[in-house]
Design a protein around this motif. Structure first.
Motif, PDB file in Angstrom:
ATOM      1  N   ARG A  90     -32.300  37.495 -28.934  1.00  0.00           N
ATOM      2  CA  ARG A  90     -33.606  37.306 -28.311  1.00  0.00           C
ATOM      3  C   ARG A  90     -33.435  37.088 -26.807  1.00  0.00           C
ATOM      4  O   ARG A  90     -32.463  36.488 -26.366  1.00  0.00           O
ATOM      5  CB  ARG A  90     -34.345  36.143 -28.954  1.00  0.00           C
TER       6      ARG A  90
ATOM      7  N   ALA B 163     -35.280  36.632 -22.629  1.00  0.00           N
ATOM      8  CA  ALA B 163     -36.367  36.350 -21.705  1.00  0.00           C
ATOM      9  C   ALA B 163     -35.926  36.807 -20.321  1.00  0.00           C
ATOM     10  O   ALA B 163     -34.735  36.759 -19.978  1.00  0.00           O
ATOM     11  CB  ALA B 163     -36.719  34.868 -21.693  1.00  0.00           C
TER      12      ALA B 163
ATOM     13  N   LYS C 108     -42.345  34.488 -17.132  1.00  0.00           N
ATOM     14  CA  LYS C 108     -41.257  35.059 -17.921  1.00  0.00           C
ATOM     15  C   LYS C 108     -41.838  36.082 -18.881  1.00  0.00           C
ATOM     16  O   LYS C 108     -42.985  35.962 -19.345  1.00  0.00           O
ATOM     17  CB  LYS C 108     -40.449  34.000 -18.664  1.00  0.00           C
TER      18      LYS C 108
ATOM     19  N   VAL D 110     -40.984  38.002 -22.502  1.00  0.00           N
ATOM     20  CA  VAL D 110     -40.178  37.926 -23.719  1.00  0.00           C
ATOM     21  C   VAL D 110     -40.381  39.211 -24.521  1.00  0.00           C
ATOM     22  O   VAL D 110     -41.478  39.431 -25.063  1.00  0.00           O
ATOM     23  CB  VAL D 110     -40.561  36.701 -24.568  1.00  0.00           C
TER      24      VAL D 110
ATOM     25  N   GLY E 195     -43.851  43.196 -25.703  1.00  0.00           N
ATOM     26  CA  GLY E 195     -43.469  41.795 -25.583  1.00  0.00           C
ATOM     27  C   GLY E 195     -44.619  40.969 -25.059  1.00  0.00           C
ATOM     28  O   GLY E 195     -45.761  41.435 -24.958  1.00  0.00           O
TER      29      GLY E 195
ATOM     30  N   THR F 185     -36.978  32.147 -25.816  1.00  0.00           N
ATOM     31  CA  THR F 185     -38.335  32.526 -26.209  1.00  0.00           C
ATOM     32  C   THR F 185     -39.242  31.317 -26.439  1.00  0.00           C
ATOM     33  O   THR F 185     -40.396  31.477 -26.835  1.00  0.00           O
ATOM     34  CB  THR F 185     -38.306  33.371 -27.491  1.00  0.00           C
TER      35      THR F 185
END
Length: 651
Positions: free
Chosen positions: A359, A361, A375, A377, A397, A506
């Motif tokens: 995962r 960011a 940010k 994600v 995202g 995240t």
């Protein structure tokens, strides 16, 4: 430094410094419950900064850092200083300057070729900025150095100036457009142990305002992206005002479009006032565009709507800038891609945090007074075993914006249609509208206005995130002070750091603290013998500096800090010329590693895989650097820095 050079650079920075944010988001003390508010009453003074002491890391005395293995260099206040001073035991040499050949057939730099834009398309662009090193698979002594060229200086032309009161010559405009963008150059370590350029590499490549790029993600093909030049809304020529960067786990380069709004104008006052996508970003609305008056020679930079043209002429052209652009450095034939899922802001960088489970960011600052920290994600996860499956991970995202609460906690507010006030009733028709007008969406969501958020950097081991807040001389007037931005008339800036909940990139919750306030020592006296005002003092443990801008971590976890301020201004004279410093995140000690020539910004860092070579950029130097002879036209230049004993930089 010539008068014209310094004046024009100052005028560009003045445009960038204008506060555009009209929101009245509450100060942080109002975002916590009343019972806790009493505890923090009066806590916006510098004296109360101890509230954050010992939060993530404890302080220690200067000189105690085990991570910083060099002696700091002194400030340089000589107004004629026109070279680079680097720490003892190191060597810094010019490596790659504006106008140097990049692609095959490129001629040598000609300082008097004001209209030779075909040559400039094959040469290094101007104003080197963020950059990254991409090693060839399985190799440590050969790679591609990829760097941004943010904007151009009038010394691009022999006259040393631009007359914005007259139509611009098209050939001059084309050369300026060619000098924007990105350079990709192959470098390798030679048999003599020194890094050098590979001049005939098939990977060498220039990307500019004249390069065709694909529009991808949620806004691709929508009406808001269509113009008379591109009725499909799927392809745009060029990228501009590229500042800081990012990299992906699959080995691509992310270049970010920062102050793109300064290139456009909308003279229809009624339309301008009603069009959030223009007004909230500060496009010019009278006279000429703020930087170069390109619209006098190239009509696509005139975003005024005209009824007799399809799609309103070029009214949507500004919508096609302000994005993250993904470039594959190892495929010279690959078309750059503008990833619209990231949202449209004046983006500084896209700093990656990669979790153990794939995962991700990407952190960004929006560089203007009172703007926000974001940010993005991605919805999917990086999978190293499926390289092709990663190629479009940036098209889906969630974009978030940060709220910094006064108790040291924080929240990531989702910029998603239907959430946090982003509804039709509030002017957001759908998710495309949210992404197109990300600044307005952040206003509505209740984000914290910050002191010019610029580069972000992620610690390679702990995943702590650091953000540079360069300065804000309007803080306290248009924006109230708060815990994250505690000083009115903040001329020197600060660095924030925060931890995501459970170190999960995240996460939607985090804790934060002030890593340091830049500025002079408390108790210091000015030239008039009077104490330095409190808003000019800082909390630096070690060598003083102002206006942190670029941030980057090396593999060992050293935080490198680069500065950008007008070194001719009286409040900055004590700081001397702009600098490259290094900080130990654990002890917070800061040491000055390098000082640049008068008039420059120090920006952009990249390392060889073994950490024994570092590249840094000297942007818009004054006087005559890198020739340093007092008469040759100054040129933005990449430095190659090595340790004389062959060791790791900073050790």
């Amino acid at each position: 430094m010539s008068h014209e050079h310094s004046h024009f650079h100052a005028s560009l920075e003045a445009h960038d410094d204008i506060a555009i944010n009209p929101s009245a988001n509450p100060p942080l003390a109002e975002l916590i419950n009343p019972a806790r508010r009493n505890v923090l009453k009066g806590g916006l003074s510098l004296a109360a900064l101890g509230f954050f002491a010992g939060g993530i890391s404890a302080c220690s005395k200067a000189g105690a850092s085990p991570l910083l293995g060099f002696q700091g260099v002194p400030v340089q206040i000589d107004p004629q200083f026109d070279r680079v001073l680097v720490a003892e035991g190191y060597r810094a040499v010019p490596f790659f300057s504006w106008g140097d050949p990049v692609e095959a057939g490129a001629p040598a730099w000609n300082p008097d070729a004001s209209d030779d834009w075909q040559a400039q398309l094959k040469q290094a662009g101007d104003n080197h900025d963020g950059m990254d090193f991409f090693a060839f698979p399985g190799e440590t002594e050969r790679g591609l150095l990829v760097m941004n060229h943010e904007y151009v200086n009038p010394p691009l032309h022999p006259s040393g100036q631009i007359d914005q009161t007259k139509p611009r010559p098209l050939a001059e405009v084309r050369k300026e457009q060619a000098a924007h963008g990105v350079s990709v150059i192959e470098v390798k370590k030679g048999a003599d142990g020194h890094w050098q350029r590979v001049m005939d590499s098939p990977y060498n490549r220039r990307i500019s305002m004249l390069t065709a790029m694909r529009i991808a993600g949620p806004l691709a093909g929508l009406d808001v992206m269509k113009t008379v030049s591109d009725p499909s809304g799927l392809e745009v020529f060029g990228t501009l005002n590229n500042c800081a960067t990012g990299v992906t786990p699959w080995g691509t380069f992310l270049t970010c479009e920062e102050n793109w709004h300064n290139y456009f104008i909308n003279r229809d006052k009624q339309d301008y006032e009603a069009r959030v996508s223009h007004k909230r970003y500060g496009l010019a609305k009278e006279g000429t565009s703020k930087n170069y008056a390109w619209e006098t020679a190239d009509p696509r930079f005139d975003a005024t709507p005209y009824a007799d043209q399809a799609h309103g002429g070029h009214v949507n052209e500004p919508h096609r800038f302000g994005w993250v652009v993904e470039i594959d450095p190892f495929d010279p034939k690959a078309q750059p891609i503008k990833r619209t899922a990231f949202g449209r802001i004046g983006r500084e960088c896209a700093a990656l945090s990669l979790g153990a489970d794939g995962r991700m960011a990407f952190y960004s600052g929006d560089d203007a007074k009172g703007e926000y920290v974001y940010k993005f994600v991605p919805a999917g996860r990086f999978d190293a075993s499926q390289p092709q499956a990663n190629r479009d991970l940036l098209d889906q995202g969630t974009l978030y914006v940060a709220r910094f609460d006064a108790d040291g906690s924080g929240q990531w507010l989702a910029l998603v249609h239907g959430q946090n006030g982003l509804t039709v009733d509030n002017g957001f028709a759908d998710q495309a509208e949210v992404l197109l007008n990300a600044r307005a969406a952040a206003d509505r969501a209740g984000a914290t206005p910050m002191d010019r958020p610029e580069w972000a950097a992620v610690h390679p081991k702990t995943r702590e995130v650091y953000v540079a807040l360069t300065n804000n001389d309007g803080r306290g007037a248009k924006q109230p002070t708060d815990k994250a931005n505690p000083r009115p008339q903040n001329l020197h800036g600060q660095v924030l750091r925060f931890n995501e909940q459970n170190a999960d990139p995240t996460a939607t919750a985090f804790t934060w603290e002030l890593f340091l306030l830049a500025g002079e020592n408390r108790g210091a006296k000015g030239q008039d013998g009077q104490p330095v005002p409190v808003n000019l003092t800082g909390t630096i443990n070690g060598d003083l500096f102002s206006s942190p801008d670029g941030l980057a971590f090396d593999a060992a976890g050293r935080l490198w800090i680069q500065t950008d301020y007008d070194d001719s201004e009286a409040p900055m004279q004590a700081m001397g010329c702009n600098q490259l410093l290094c900080a130990d995140p654990a002890t917070r000690e800061v040491r000055r590693f390098l000082v640049g020539p008068r008039g420059c910004e120090v920006t952009g860092l990249a390392w060889s895989p073994d950490g024994k070579a570092m590249w840094a950029n000297i942007q818009h130097p004054g006087i005559s650097f890198p020739a340093s002879d007092g008469k040759t036209r100054p040129r933005s230049t990449t430095l190659l820095i090595t340790k004389l004993d062959g060791g790791v930089i900073g050790s």
